[in-house]
Write a protein that holds these residues in place. Structure first.
Motif, mmCIF file in Angstrom:
data_model
loop_
_atom_site.group_PDB
_atom_site.id
_atom_site.type_symbol
_atom_site.label_atom_id
_atom_site.label_comp_id
_atom_site.label_asym_id
_atom_site.label_seq_id
_atom_site.Cartn_x
_atom_site.Cartn_y
_atom_site.Cartn_z
ATOM 1 N N SER A 94 -1.845 10.318 -4.087
ATOM 2 C CA SER A 94 -2.167 9.873 -4.160
ATOM 3 C C SER A 94 -1.757 7.911 -3.549
ATOM 4 C CB SER A 94 -1.545 9.275 -5.839
ATOM 5 O OG SER A 94 -2.210 7.682 -6.954
ATOM 6 N N TYR A 104 0.725 -1.629 0.168
ATOM 7 C CA TYR A 104 -0.088 0.025 -0.184
ATOM 8 C C TYR A 104 0.807 1.406 0.130
ATOM 9 C CZ TYR A 104 -4.280 2.277 0.328
ATOM 10 O OH TYR A 104 -5.542 2.993 0.606
ATOM 11 N N GLN A 117 -4.559 4.973 -6.884
ATOM 12 C CA GLN A 117 -5.548 6.452 -6.789
ATOM 13 C C GLN A 117 -4.810 7.084 -7.739
ATOM 14 O OE1 GLN A 117 -7.613 6.326 -3.566
ATOM 15 N NE2 GLN A 117 -8.022 4.219 -3.338
ATOM 16 N N PRO A 118 -5.477 7.756 -8.948
ATOM 17 C CA PRO A 118 -5.413 9.153 -8.875
ATOM 18 C C PRO A 118 -5.345 9.621 -7.972
ATOM 19 C CG PRO A 118 -7.834 8.475 -9.888
ATOM 20 C CD PRO A 118 -7.513 7.127 -9.173
#
Length: 433
Positions: free
Chosen positions: A384, A370, A388-389
């Motif tokens: 981010s 992560y 994810q964007p």
């Protein structure tokens, strides 16, 4: 602290307190009390200058209004008060924090744990919560509580974990500490605490004597849903763990005295021991008889409590020199207290200066799988997480950043980045790659 500040605060409490930020869903204290069937609440707010605001709301449960002078059981805040007394004994050389308690115990035996471990809930003793005894029943002596004999409703206190190996909150630690203090001084516990703590701190409305509620105006306890406790309250022979009767005003006087001691300005407790009192003894655990929150921007210390029929908290925000204590006569008082404490956090939590943007960019790792990437676009930070964007973070005046679409606060620390979601914090370390 303006005299009417908290009157305004109590008219705008947040029902949704997990985020730590005020939401549009607000309610008055009276509305929260009615919704959770909490008959009475008492609150006090004070600072190191000596100013105190205190008020009572609702009913004692005995056809009388709660006032600032109404006493409530302090529940597990008793441990916090006891710890201050034990540290005063350490200051005077009567106790040694790292000595084996066997050096002091005379009427009951236990070896291999220290006074410090008892204070910090790291002695590894049996897991016990004390429910108290109905007034029409015999209550055990402290020795019977330790032995699990006679009318005691709890099992005997025994070693269960390796001493010092981990934190485990248990009233049994403070029952042993109570016996240590009694045996080391030859005094009864309620008298010892009166001379060590209650009188020096000017806690005139407080007592460990279980006859106290028969002689003073007190709030009667209530089960969840509003049913009154039979007899009004229960007897707590486990005095150090749960036996104090007090008021919010008295409790915050102790918090402010501890804050003065930490600053080296107390005549009652040394700076060194006060600092140890509010320092976590193991990661994620307590200090010495003290709940400690050291997360960035939210530094506070104190204690919470729950007995049958009652809930309470007492906390100090030392960087602001302010303390807040609140007590209820209901087992359903937690939600009301959570809203009050969240309001106090918003008022008194310490602001954290924002780090320069160039110092915080890069990759952080919450877990191996992560990653979190922080970058600068123009003069703003982007965030981010896990592929994810990126989103542009919103800078907060107190120094942290907020995710624009989630209940997420981001605070940059020397060792990484703290993520606070729904009142809980996690830290992602800066990646070395």
């Amino acid at each position: 602290m303006a005299d009417d500040e908290w009157e305004r605060v109590l008219d705008q409490l947040d029902r949704q307190v997990t985020s730590g930020r005020l939401s549009p869903d607000v309610a008055t204290l009276a509305e929260l009390m009615a919704g959770y069937r909490v008959p009475g609440v008492s609150i006090a707010v004070g600072d190191v200058t000596g100013r105190v605001w205190a008020a009572g709301y609702g009913s004692t449960g005995a056809e009388a209004p709660v006032t600032a002078d109404t006493a409530f059981p302090a529940c597990s805040i008793s441990k916090h008060v006891t710890a201050f007394g034990a540290l005063r004994l350490a200051d005077s050389g009567v106790l040694e924090l790292d000595a084996d308690v066997a050096e002091y115990l005379a009427s009951w035996q236990l070896r291999g744990v220290t006074v410090r471990q008892l204070l910090a809930h790291t002695a590894g003793l049996s897991d016990t919560w004390y429910r108290g005894y109905a007034q029409d029943c015999d209550a055990p002596s402290l020795l019977q509580v330790l032995e699990g004999s006679g009318p005691a409703s709890t099992p005997p206190v025994r070693p269960a974990l390796l001493p010092g190996s981990r934190f485990r909150y248990s009233g049994s630690h403070y029952s042993v500490l109570q016996q240590v203090m009694v045996d080391a001084t030859g005094s009864s516990f309620d008298e010892l605490m009166r001379t060590l703590v209650l009188e020096p701190v000017a806690m005139a409305g407080s007592s460990f004597d279980q006859r106290f509620p028969h002689r003073h105006p007190v709030a009667r306890g209530h089960h969840g849903g509003g049913a009154t406790i039979a007899g009004g309250w229960r007897t707590q022979p486990e005095l150090a763990a749960a036996g104090l009767w007090s008021t919010p005003t008295d409790l915050l006087l102790l918090e402010l005295e501890i804050a003065r001691a930490v600053a080296g300005d107390s005549k009652l407790l040394s700076h060194d021991l006060a600092t140890q009192m509010v320092t976590q003894q193991v990661p994620g655990g307590f200090g010495l008889g003290t709940e400690v929150d050291d997360s960035a921007g939210r530094r506070r210390f104190g204690h919470t409590g729950q007995n049958v029929g009652y809930t309470c908290f007492s906390f100090a925000w030392p960087d602001r020199g302010t303390a807040v204590a609140a007590m209820t006569n209901s087992e359903d008082g937690w939600e009301v207290l959570a809203s009050i404490r969240a309001a106090a956090d918003r008022l008194y939590a310490t602001a954290v200066p924002a780090a320069p943007l160039s110092d915080v960019t890069g990759r952080y790792v919450l877990r191996d799988d992560y990653p979190i990437d922080i970058a600068v676009v123009g003069e703003r930070l982007t965030f981010s997480a896990a592929g994810q964007p990126p989103v542009v973070l919103v800078a907060h005046p107190e120094g942290h950043h907020v995710h624009p679409g989630l209940d997420l606060e981001i605070r940059f620390l020397p060792t990484g980045v703290e993520l606070r979601q729904e009142g809980r914090s996690q830290t992602a370390a800066r990646s070395g790659g």
